[in-house]
Design a protein around this motif. Structure first.
Motif: not given
Length: 98
Positions: A20-21, A42-47, A52-58
């Motif tokens: 969820p978060n 992986l982030y793009e595949a989850v979407l 729902q996900a948020e990307w952290a650059d670092a």
């Protein structure tokens, strides 16, 4: 590892899409050279599978993301860090500062 993420990308995306978060950062290399599949993919595949996900650059960006997102959470709340390197260090540092 990059090779593990590439091999299991569909499975990882499906499982992580249920979180969820979810906050994702790049994959820890564990000595491997970066191939075409990493954390961003992986982030793009989850979407793509409806997650729902948020990307952290670092990893250093994660505390600010958590602070912003946690305003709507009911407590107690569980945080699960899975990773190594800078992410593992961040998890330990956050626990130390509690």
């Amino acid at each position: 590892r990059f090779s593990r993420t590439e091999k299991l990308l569909p499975e990882f995306a499906e499982v992580l899409s249920k979180a969820p978060n979810l906050i994702l950062a790049d994959v820890y290399s564990a000595g491997e050279s970066k191939n075409k599949i990493g954390g961003r993919e992986l982030y793009e595949a989850v979407l793509a599978v409806g997650g729902q996900a948020e990307w952290a650059d670092a990893p250093k960006d994660i505390p600010a993301i958590l602070l912003r997102r946690s305003a709507s959470w009911k407590f107690p709340h569980t945080l699960l860090f899975t990773g190594a390197g800078a992410l593992s260090g961040l998890a330990h540092e956050m626990l130390k500062n509690q």
